[in-house]
Design a protein around this motif. Structure first.
Motif, PDB file in Angstrom:
ATOM      1  N   UNK A 181       0.718  -1.366  -0.049  1.00  0.00           N
ATOM      2  CA  UNK A 181       0.065   0.269  -0.476  1.00  0.00           C
ATOM      3  C   UNK A 181       0.720   1.380  -0.241  1.00  0.00           C
ATOM      4  N   UNK A 182       2.006   1.335  -0.284  1.00  0.00           N
ATOM      5  CA  UNK A 182       2.895   2.448  -0.571  1.00  0.00           C
ATOM      6  C   UNK A 182       3.123   3.592   0.442  1.00  0.00           C
ATOM      7  N   UNK A 183       3.773   2.379   1.770  1.00  0.00           N
ATOM      8  CA  UNK A 183       3.751   3.647   3.150  1.00  0.00           C
ATOM      9  C   UNK A 183       5.223   3.565   2.682  1.00  0.00           C
ATOM     10  N   UNK A 184       5.155   4.640   3.766  1.00  0.00           N
ATOM     11  CA  UNK A 184       6.945   4.746   4.011  1.00  0.00           C
ATOM     12  C   UNK A 184       7.545   4.293   6.013  1.00  0.00           C
ATOM     13  N   UNK A 185       8.494   2.850   5.805  1.00  0.00           N
ATOM     14  CA  UNK A 185       8.429   1.893   6.968  1.00  0.00           C
ATOM     15  C   UNK A 185       9.377   3.569   8.267  1.00  0.00           C
ATOM     16  N   UNK A 186       9.207   4.062   8.812  1.00  0.00           N
ATOM     17  CA  UNK A 186      10.346   5.053   9.360  1.00  0.00           C
ATOM     18  C   UNK A 186      11.505   4.267  10.003  1.00  0.00           C
ATOM     19  N   UNK A 187      10.629   3.794  11.160  1.00  0.00           N
ATOM     20  CA  UNK A 187      11.193   2.953  12.167  1.00  0.00           C
ATOM     21  C   UNK A 187      10.692   2.212  12.824  1.00  0.00           C
ATOM     22  N   UNK A 188      11.285   0.910  13.842  1.00  0.00           N
ATOM     23  CA  UNK A 188      10.148   0.608  15.536  1.00  0.00           C
ATOM     24  C   UNK A 188      10.877   0.485  16.484  1.00  0.00           C
ATOM     25  N   UNK A 189      10.190   0.918  17.294  1.00  0.00           N
ATOM     26  CA  UNK A 189      10.296   0.039  18.498  1.00  0.00           C
ATOM     27  C   UNK A 189      11.430  -0.506  19.228  1.00  0.00           C
ATOM     28  N   UNK A 190      11.589  -1.677  18.743  1.00  0.00           N
ATOM     29  CA  UNK A 190      12.030  -2.393  18.588  1.00  0.00           C
ATOM     30  C   UNK A 190      12.817  -2.893  17.505  1.00  0.00           C
ATOM     31  N   UNK A 191      14.223  -2.567  17.219  1.00  0.00           N
ATOM     32  CA  UNK A 191      14.792  -2.830  15.843  1.00  0.00           C
ATOM     33  C   UNK A 191      15.000  -3.753  15.345  1.00  0.00           C
ATOM     34  N   UNK A 192      13.313  -4.721  15.230  1.00  0.00           N
ATOM     35  CA  UNK A 192      14.018  -5.997  14.430  1.00  0.00           C
ATOM     36  C   UNK A 192      12.584  -6.802  14.204  1.00  0.00           C
TER      37      UNK A 192
END
Length: 312
Positions: free
Chosen positions: A213-224
């Motif tokens: 759906x063409x989102x941009x993944x900026x990051x996650x609290x758990x880096x994995x």
């Protein structure tokens, strides 16, 4: 069911029966007479098996709702259920790290169906040995879910050829619902400018959804992609800075993970936390006998929450 969820469901043309798609499971042991005994590992594949098998299968679901599958440890009851089953269905891509040894210990001599066969995998994090085989969260793209249920239908038909026609009929009907889910998601995201489609979650579970759906993944609290990793102080600072620099609007928590760290990061970054009843279903489904206790309901919920928060 919340009114927005109902509007989304009707707008997408997706009508489904909770009785057919619910998350209730039978106790470990022999299946009722005349039914094919199936063990399914995760809530998602258990729901798929119930839909495709309908009244012809008795499903034992190993991992219950809101239990993290990455750290799951099988119980004696799990071994008993697997030993009594004719078919075991797994999500695959290494999500169930415990399964091979458990199947062997249970003395299982039936068929193991890997529902991920044929799915085009996203690459895992090179630094994450457990996820090096690929991103296991394949179901977050409904087109992948179609492949998964097709694999399940083939496995059930091979184990019970007399009911193959019924399984095929159920597959055709459910595949149409998955197409409707995908179309409704595409329509919902078409209303959100691409520059607003920035996603921060508890852990990296939504890569297939992001790609579709063409989102941009900026990051996650758990880096994995796995939930056992933890952010270092430097990684935390970098994530806060990235949230601010990209204009990300929110951090989305997940139903099976604690929201505490997400709240701390959100406070530092000056953005809101989306959680509670609006927490996303990343690794799990909702409670039994609720719309979110089905794959369709959980995915509809996720889109409603994401679009509502990022489009406001």
């Amino acid at each position: 069911m919340k009114a927005p969820a109902l509007r989304y469901l009707l707008a997408g043309g997706i009508i489904f029966s909770l009785a057919a798609c619910g998350s209730t499971g039978n106790e470990a042991g022999a299946a009722p007479a005349g039914k094919l005994a199936v063990v399914a590992t995760t809530p998602e594949v258990a729901d798929f098996v119930r839909v495709i098998g309908a009244d012809d299968v008795a499903v034992t679901q190993i991992i219950k709702p809101n239990v993290d599958p990455h750290d799951y440890e099988p119980t004696p009851a799990d071994l008993q259920a697997i030993g009594a089953a004719k078919v075991v269905v797994e999500s695959g891509v290494g999500l169930e790290k415990w399964l091979d040894q458990t199947v062997q210990s249970a003395g299982f001599d039936g068929t193991v169906v890997d529902s991920s066969q044929g799915v085009a995998l996203r690459k895992g994090d090179p630094g994450d040995e457990e996820m090096a085989g690929g991103d296991p969260h394949i179901w977050h793209n409904p087109l992948n879910a179609k492949i998964m249920v097709s694999n399940i239908e083939k496995g059930l038909a091979a184990a019970d050829p007399d009911r193959a026609a019924a399984f095929a009929k159920n597959l055709a009907a459910y595949s149409a619902q998955l197409d409707q889910l995908d179309a409704a998601n595409l329509a919902a995201w078409a209303k959100i400018p691409v520059e607003q489609r920035k996603l921060v979650t508890n852990h990296d579970a939504f890569g297939y959804y992001v790609d579709r759906y063409q989102l941009q993944f900026v990051g996650s609290v758990i880096p994995s992609m796995d939930t056992s990793a933890e952010l270092s102080a430097r990684q935390l600072q970098d994530l806060v800075a990235k949230i601010k620099a990209t204009g990300t609007r929110a951090i989305f928590t997940e139903s099976s993970l604690p929201p505490k760290t997400a709240g701390a990061i959100a406070q530092q970054a000056g953005v809101k936390v989306v959680g509670g009843e609006d927490a996303l279903y990343g690794d799990s489904l909702g409670a039994q006998d609720t719309p979110q206790g089905t794959y369709l309901g959980a995915e509809q919920h996720n889109t409603l929450v994401l679009v509502g928060a990022l489009g406001g």
